[in-house]
Scaffold this motif. Structure first.
Motif, PDB file in Angstrom:
ATOM      1  N   TYR A  25       0.858  -1.191   0.000  1.00  0.00           N
ATOM      2  CA  TYR A  25       0.000   0.000   0.000  1.00  0.00           C
ATOM      3  C   TYR A  25       0.892   1.239   0.000  1.00  0.00           C
ATOM      4  O   TYR A  25       1.701   1.434   0.906  1.00  0.00           O
ATOM      5  CB  TYR A  25      -0.910   0.014   1.229  1.00  0.00           C
ATOM      6  N   ASP A  26       0.735   2.053  -1.009  1.00  0.00           N
ATOM      7  CA  ASP A  26       1.538   3.266  -1.141  1.00  0.00           C
ATOM      8  C   ASP A  26       0.866   4.404  -0.377  1.00  0.00           C
ATOM      9  O   ASP A  26      -0.147   4.941  -0.800  1.00  0.00           O
ATOM     10  CB  ASP A  26       1.686   3.636  -2.620  1.00  0.00           C
ATOM     11  N   ALA A  27       1.441   4.764   0.777  1.00  0.00           N
ATOM     12  CA  ALA A  27       0.898   5.847   1.604  1.00  0.00           C
ATOM     13  C   ALA A  27       1.727   7.113   1.488  1.00  0.00           C
ATOM     14  O   ALA A  27       1.624   8.010   2.327  1.00  0.00           O
ATOM     15  CB  ALA A  27       0.829   5.402   3.059  1.00  0.00           C
ATOM     16  N   SER A  28       2.546   7.208   0.447  1.00  0.00           N
ATOM     17  CA  SER A  28       3.423   8.374   0.315  1.00  0.00           C
ATOM     18  C   SER A  28       2.647   9.666   0.120  1.00  0.00           C
ATOM     19  O   SER A  28       3.134  10.746   0.456  1.00  0.00           O
ATOM     20  CB  SER A  28       4.397   8.174  -0.853  1.00  0.00           C
ATOM     21  N   ASP A  29       1.434   9.564  -0.417  1.00  0.00           N
ATOM     22  CA  ASP A  29       0.586  10.739  -0.654  1.00  0.00           C
ATOM     23  C   ASP A  29      -0.534  10.862   0.370  1.00  0.00           C
ATOM     24  O   ASP A  29      -1.398  11.725   0.232  1.00  0.00           O
ATOM     25  CB  ASP A  29      -0.028  10.660  -2.053  1.00  0.00           C
ATOM     26  N   HIS A  30      -0.550   9.996   1.360  1.00  0.00           N
ATOM     27  CA  HIS A  30      -1.669   9.964   2.306  1.00  0.00           C
ATOM     28  C   HIS A  30      -1.754  11.277   3.086  1.00  0.00           C
ATOM     29  O   HIS A  30      -0.750  11.877   3.453  1.00  0.00           O
ATOM     30  CB  HIS A  30      -1.500   8.802   3.279  1.00  0.00           C
TER      31      HIS A  30
END
Length: 271
Positions: free
Chosen positions: A174-179
């Motif tokens: 899960y890519d949370a870099s932009d969360h």
């Protein structure tokens, strides 16, 4: 199952994203943000809202009350916008309502702080449901009476658009870099330790049980709505134990830009 109430009056379209939800008044005298079965995203958006919303509530997150709204298309005859009128006409029957939080404000990281434990809980939950729509550009969170509320989970569980590939999603990162909450140093380990043991097959079964049969009928590859419900339970439960190990957070915090508020909070939306 969801409580069922009839729509009494269509108030105003809420031009947020491509689904064109509307603010309505129902026979229980409450106001709801209604999402339509006839919208371009289709009924799976509504299914995702119910499954994720019910699961979020069971885990202690604040989520607006969900109801099944019975819509008589005749209500839209007086609507001057042909796009809205067409949407209402195409959505007769069971639609989804989310209780309207009057006076709520769109989440703004420059005005509202979130501690690492709470941030970690939200990021972990979004990783579980694969929510790709809680970025700093569009947080899909509200602040109401000083508390953080989660909204708009229709873009979650992308695997249900291709059930044959669903088993592979158990191991996907899960890519949370932009969360929207990445900047708050979310404590993912603490969230996983608290929440993962609580997400049992029984809890998931209760969440999917609230999805109306009409939104699950005739799903390709399944012989009944209950078979579709089992597929949701199996796919989500397969992600629970180790999803925290595959959450990718940015180095040095996320972008500091201000998020935009949901469209229904703009001046004049409730008139």
């Amino acid at each position: 199952m969801l409580d069922e109430v009839a729509v009494k009056r269509y108030v105003v379209p809420l031009r947020e994203g491509g689904s064109l939800p509307g603010l309505v008044e129902a026979e229980d005298l409450a106001s709801y943000v209604m999402k339509f079965t006839g919208a371009g995203q289709g009924r799976k958006t509504l299914v995702a809202e119910v499954v994720c919303g019910r699961l979020a509530r069971a885990l202690g997150f604040r989520v607006p009350e969900l109801v099944a709204l019975d819509l008589d298309p005749v209500i839209g005859l007086g609507e001057p916008d042909p796009e809205v009128q067409g949407l209402i006409k195409a959505s007769g029957g069971t639609n989804l309502g989310m209780r309207y939080l009057s006076g709520a404000l769109g989440f703004d990281p420059l005005a509202y702080g979130v501690d690492p434990l709470e941030a970690g809980r939200v990021v972990w939950f979004d990783a579980l449901i694969n929510n790709v729509d809680r970025s700093w550009r569009n947080p899909n969170m509200l602040v109401w009476h000083g508390d953080l509320w989660l909204i708009d989970h229709g873009a979650s569980m992308i695997w249900h658009h291709n059930w044959r590939g669903a088993p592979a999603w158990a191991d996907k990162p899960y890519d949370a870099s932009d969360h929207a909450l990445a900047r708050y140093a979310p404590d993912i380990a603490a969230a996983a330790a608290e929440l993962a043991p609580r997400v049992t097959e029984a809890m998931l079964a209760e969440a999917v049980a609230d999805v109306p049969d009409v939104w699950l009928t005739d799903e390709p590859g399944f012989d009944s709505p209950d078979a579709v419900r089992r597929a949701y339970v199996e796919t989500l439960h397969a992600r629970v134990a180790t999803i925290h190990e595959r959450i990718a957070l940015p180095e040095g915090g996320a972008d500091q830009a201000r998020p935009s508020a949901p469209g229904w909070l703009t001046p004049g939306a409730g008139r």
